[in-house]
Design an enzyme around this catalytic site. Sequence first.
Site, PDB file in Angstrom:
ATOM      1  N   LYS A  91       0.838  -1.211   0.000  1.00  0.00           N
ATOM      2  CA  LYS A  91       0.000   0.000   0.000  1.00  0.00           C
ATOM      3  C   LYS A  91       0.874   1.262   0.000  1.00  0.00           C
ATOM      4  O   LYS A  91       0.648   2.174  -0.806  1.00  0.00           O
ATOM      5  CB  LYS A  91      -0.958  -0.011   1.217  1.00  0.00           C
ATOM      6  CG  LYS A  91      -1.945  -1.178   1.181  1.00  0.00           C
ATOM      7  CD  LYS A  91      -2.918  -1.159   2.329  1.00  0.00           C
ATOM      8  CE  LYS A  91      -2.276  -1.411   3.668  1.00  0.00           C
ATOM      9  NZ  LYS A  91      -1.603  -2.728   3.775  1.00  0.00           N
ATOM     10  N   THR A  92       1.861   1.301   0.889  1.00  0.00           N
ATOM     11  CA  THR A  92       2.751   2.473   0.941  1.00  0.00           C
ATOM     12  C   THR A  92       3.501   2.618  -0.378  1.00  0.00           C
ATOM     13  O   THR A  92       3.642   3.720  -0.920  1.00  0.00           O
ATOM     14  CB  THR A  92       3.759   2.314   2.105  1.00  0.00           C
ATOM     15  OG1 THR A  92       3.025   1.996   3.283  1.00  0.00           O
ATOM     16  CG2 THR A  92       4.585   3.564   2.329  1.00  0.00           C
ATOM     17  N   ASP A 107      -1.591   6.747   6.291  1.00  0.00           N
ATOM     18  CA  ASP A 107      -1.551   5.313   6.579  1.00  0.00           C
ATOM     19  C   ASP A 107      -2.478   5.047   7.771  1.00  0.00           C
ATOM     20  O   ASP A 107      -2.684   5.938   8.600  1.00  0.00           O
ATOM     21  CB  ASP A 107      -0.102   4.923   6.927  1.00  0.00           C
ATOM     22  CG  ASP A 107       0.126   3.432   6.749  1.00  0.00           C
ATOM     23  OD1 ASP A 107      -0.780   2.733   6.265  1.00  0.00           O
ATOM     24  OD2 ASP A 107       1.230   2.967   7.093  1.00  0.00           O
ATOM     25  N   THR A 111      -5.785  -1.372   6.852  1.00  0.00           N
ATOM     26  CA  THR A 111      -5.816  -2.836   6.961  1.00  0.00           C
ATOM     27  C   THR A 111      -7.223  -3.264   7.381  1.00  0.00           C
ATOM     28  O   THR A 111      -7.508  -4.444   7.456  1.00  0.00           O
ATOM     29  CB  THR A 111      -4.814  -3.309   8.035  1.00  0.00           C
ATOM     30  OG1 THR A 111      -5.008  -2.526   9.214  1.00  0.00           O
ATOM     31  CG2 THR A 111      -3.386  -3.164   7.570  1.00  0.00           C
ATOM     32  N   ARG A 130       6.450  -8.179   1.879  1.00  0.00           N
ATOM     33  CA  ARG A 130       7.363  -7.770   2.962  1.00  0.00           C
ATOM     34  C   ARG A 130       8.059  -8.995   3.558  1.00  0.00           C
ATOM     35  O   ARG A 130       9.252  -8.945   3.876  1.00  0.00           O
ATOM     36  CB  ARG A 130       6.608  -7.000   4.054  1.00  0.00           C
ATOM     37  CG  ARG A 130       7.526  -6.655   5.227  1.00  0.00           C
ATOM     38  CD  ARG A 130       6.914  -5.739   6.263  1.00  0.00           C
ATOM     39  NE  ARG A 130       6.752  -4.392   5.769  1.00  0.00           N
ATOM     40  CZ  ARG A 130       5.601  -3.739   5.767  1.00  0.00           C
ATOM     41  NH1 ARG A 130       4.512  -4.309   6.223  1.00  0.00           N
ATOM     42  NH2 ARG A 130       5.530  -2.525   5.303  1.00  0.00           N
TER      43      ARG A 130
HETATM   44  P1  ADP Z   1       2.145  -1.954   3.196  1.00  0.00           P
HETATM   45  O1  ADP Z   1       2.164  -0.441   3.131  1.00  0.00           O
HETATM   46  O2  ADP Z   1       0.952  -2.554   2.503  1.00  0.00           O
HETATM   47  O3  ADP Z   1       2.304  -2.483   4.611  1.00  0.00           O
HETATM   48  P2  ADP Z   1       4.661  -1.727   1.747  1.00  0.00           P
HETATM   49  O4  ADP Z   1       4.242  -0.918   0.584  1.00  0.00           O
HETATM   50  O5  ADP Z   1       5.422  -1.011   2.833  1.00  0.00           O
HETATM   51  O6  ADP Z   1       3.408  -2.504   2.373  1.00  0.00           O
HETATM   52  O7  ADP Z   1       5.529  -2.964   1.179  1.00  0.00           O
HETATM   53  C1  ADP Z   1       6.429  -3.709   1.993  1.00  0.00           C
HETATM   54  C2  ADP Z   1       7.652  -4.073   1.184  1.00  0.00           C
HETATM   55  O8  ADP Z   1       7.286  -4.948   0.118  1.00  0.00           O
HETATM   56  C3  ADP Z   1       8.366  -2.890   0.517  1.00  0.00           C
HETATM   57  O9  ADP Z   1       9.759  -3.100   0.560  1.00  0.00           O
HETATM   58  C4  ADP Z   1       7.893  -2.924  -0.915  1.00  0.00           C
HETATM   59  O10 ADP Z   1       8.841  -2.439  -1.773  1.00  0.00           O
HETATM   60  C5  ADP Z   1       7.672  -4.402  -1.156  1.00  0.00           C
HETATM   61  N1  ADP Z   1       6.553  -4.594  -2.087  1.00  0.00           N
HETATM   62  C6  ADP Z   1       5.250  -4.651  -1.753  1.00  0.00           C
HETATM   63  N2  ADP Z   1       4.481  -4.881  -2.836  1.00  0.00           N
HETATM   64  C7  ADP Z   1       5.328  -4.958  -3.890  1.00  0.00           C
HETATM   65  C8  ADP Z   1       5.132  -5.195  -5.291  1.00  0.00           C
HETATM   66  N3  ADP Z   1       3.912  -5.428  -5.788  1.00  0.00           N
HETATM   67  N4  ADP Z   1       6.216  -5.203  -6.091  1.00  0.00           N
HETATM   68  C9  ADP Z   1       7.447  -5.006  -5.571  1.00  0.00           C
HETATM   69  N5  ADP Z   1       7.703  -4.802  -4.242  1.00  0.00           N
HETATM   70  C10 ADP Z   1       6.654  -4.772  -3.409  1.00  0.00           C
END
Ligand code: ADP
Length: 351
Positions: free
Chosen positions: A79-80, A124, A173, A232
Site C-alpha cells: 500500500k505504501t 496510513d 488494513t 514484505r
Molecule cells: P504496506 O504499506 O501494505 O504495509 P509496503 O508498501 O510497505 O506494504 O511494502 C512492503 C515491502 O514490500 C516494501 O519493501 C515494498 O517495496 C515491497 N513490495 C510490496 N508490494 C510490492 C510489489 N507489488 N512489487 C514489488 N515490491 C513490493
Amino acid sequence: MEYDAQTNTGAKEESLRMVSAAPIGNEPVSDEELRPHALEGFIGQPLLKAQLQLFLDAARKRDVPPDHILLAGPPGLGKTTLAMIVANELNVPIRVTSGPAIQHAGDLASILSSLDSGEVLFIDEIHRLPRAAEELLYIAMEDFRVDVMVGKGPGATSIPLTLPRFTVIGATTREGMLPSPLRARFGFTAHLDFYPHEELEKLIERSAVVLGVNLGEESAHEMAVRSRGTPRIANRLLRRVRDWAIVHDLDVVGPADVKEALSLYQIDAEGLDRLDIAVLNAIVSQFNGGPVGLNTLSAMVGEESETVETVCEPYLVREGFLIRTPKGRVATEKAWSHLGLVPKDDVSKLF
Ligand code: ADP
C-alpha cells in the site's frame, strides 16, 4: 484488538516473528531500497495496476489532480509502495502521515493548510484517525476547505480557509472500520490481495538483483512458498538468506541453501513457523483434531489468545490447515498430514 501495520499494536509477539507481515526492527528504512518507483516495476496485482494506470492517465490528460484513492488490504502487500508510485507517476510531492500520528483535528488542519497544489497526502492506517479529524477530512476532501478556529472560549470564531486541490491516498488494513461518509469520498478504492507464488518469485528475483544476491535456479521458488503471500515477508526472508550467503562465502545461493538458512529460523516448507506448528500440534495431539476453544488452545501453546487469533489463525485458515467452527477450532486433513500423522476418525465429521 487487531494487529496493525507499522505500529504492531496489540501484537508484541508478532513483531518478533520472521513471518510477521508488519515491519520489524529497522525494516521501514530497509524497505525503502526495495520499493519500485514506477507502476511498471510494481509486481503482480494486474487488475489493480490496469485500473490505476487508467485513472492516472485520465487525470494527467485532464491536467487535474486525480480523485482521492483508498488502498485496502493486509499489511506488507504494497500500500505504501503504491502511494509513493502514484506521486512519482504524477511527478508531485508526497506528504506522509498516519491515523495514530494525528492526535487532534488541529494536527490535520495544519498539515492540510500547508499542502501545495496537486500534492499527495498519504494517510496510513486511516481507520485510526480521531473522530474530529475524520470530520475535518471529509470537508477538506470534498470542498477543499478547512475551517480554522481562531481564539478561545465564547469569542472563538471559525475562519474558512480555501485549500488548493490535492489528492488524499488513504491506506487501511481494516476497511470495515472506516465510516461510510469517509469511504464515499474516495473516487477509487483498490483492494490488495495476497500474492501467488509465481509473483513472489518475480519479486524475490528483482529484490535479489538490488541486494546483490546471486540466486540459483529454484531458489526464489523456495523463498516464495514460505512467504505467506506477502512481499514484505519475501523481502525479509531474502535478507536472511543473504546473511547466510555472506557468512558461508557463497557465490550462488542454491535451493538447499535457502532451505537450510530458513529452517534455522524454524520456517518450514509451507511458511509455517514454531507458533503455527505448536497450534496445529496442540489441536491434533491433545484434542484429537478438535474442536478446541480459542482460550484453551492459547493456554496449551503458552500464547495470548489475541496473538493466536489475529496472527496465527488467519494464515492457517487461508491455507486450509484449520477451520473455525462455532464449537471451536478444528484441524483439517492437510494439518494432520503436514505433521506426518493420520487422523483416527473422519475429519469432515468434526466440521
Ligand atoms: P504496506 O504499506 O501494505 O504495509 P509496503 O508498501 O510497505 O506494504 O511494502 C512492503 C515491502 O514490500 C516494501 O519493501 C515494498 O517495496 C515491497 N513490495 C510490496 N508490494 C510490492 C510489489 N507489488 N512489487 C514489488 N515490491 C513490493
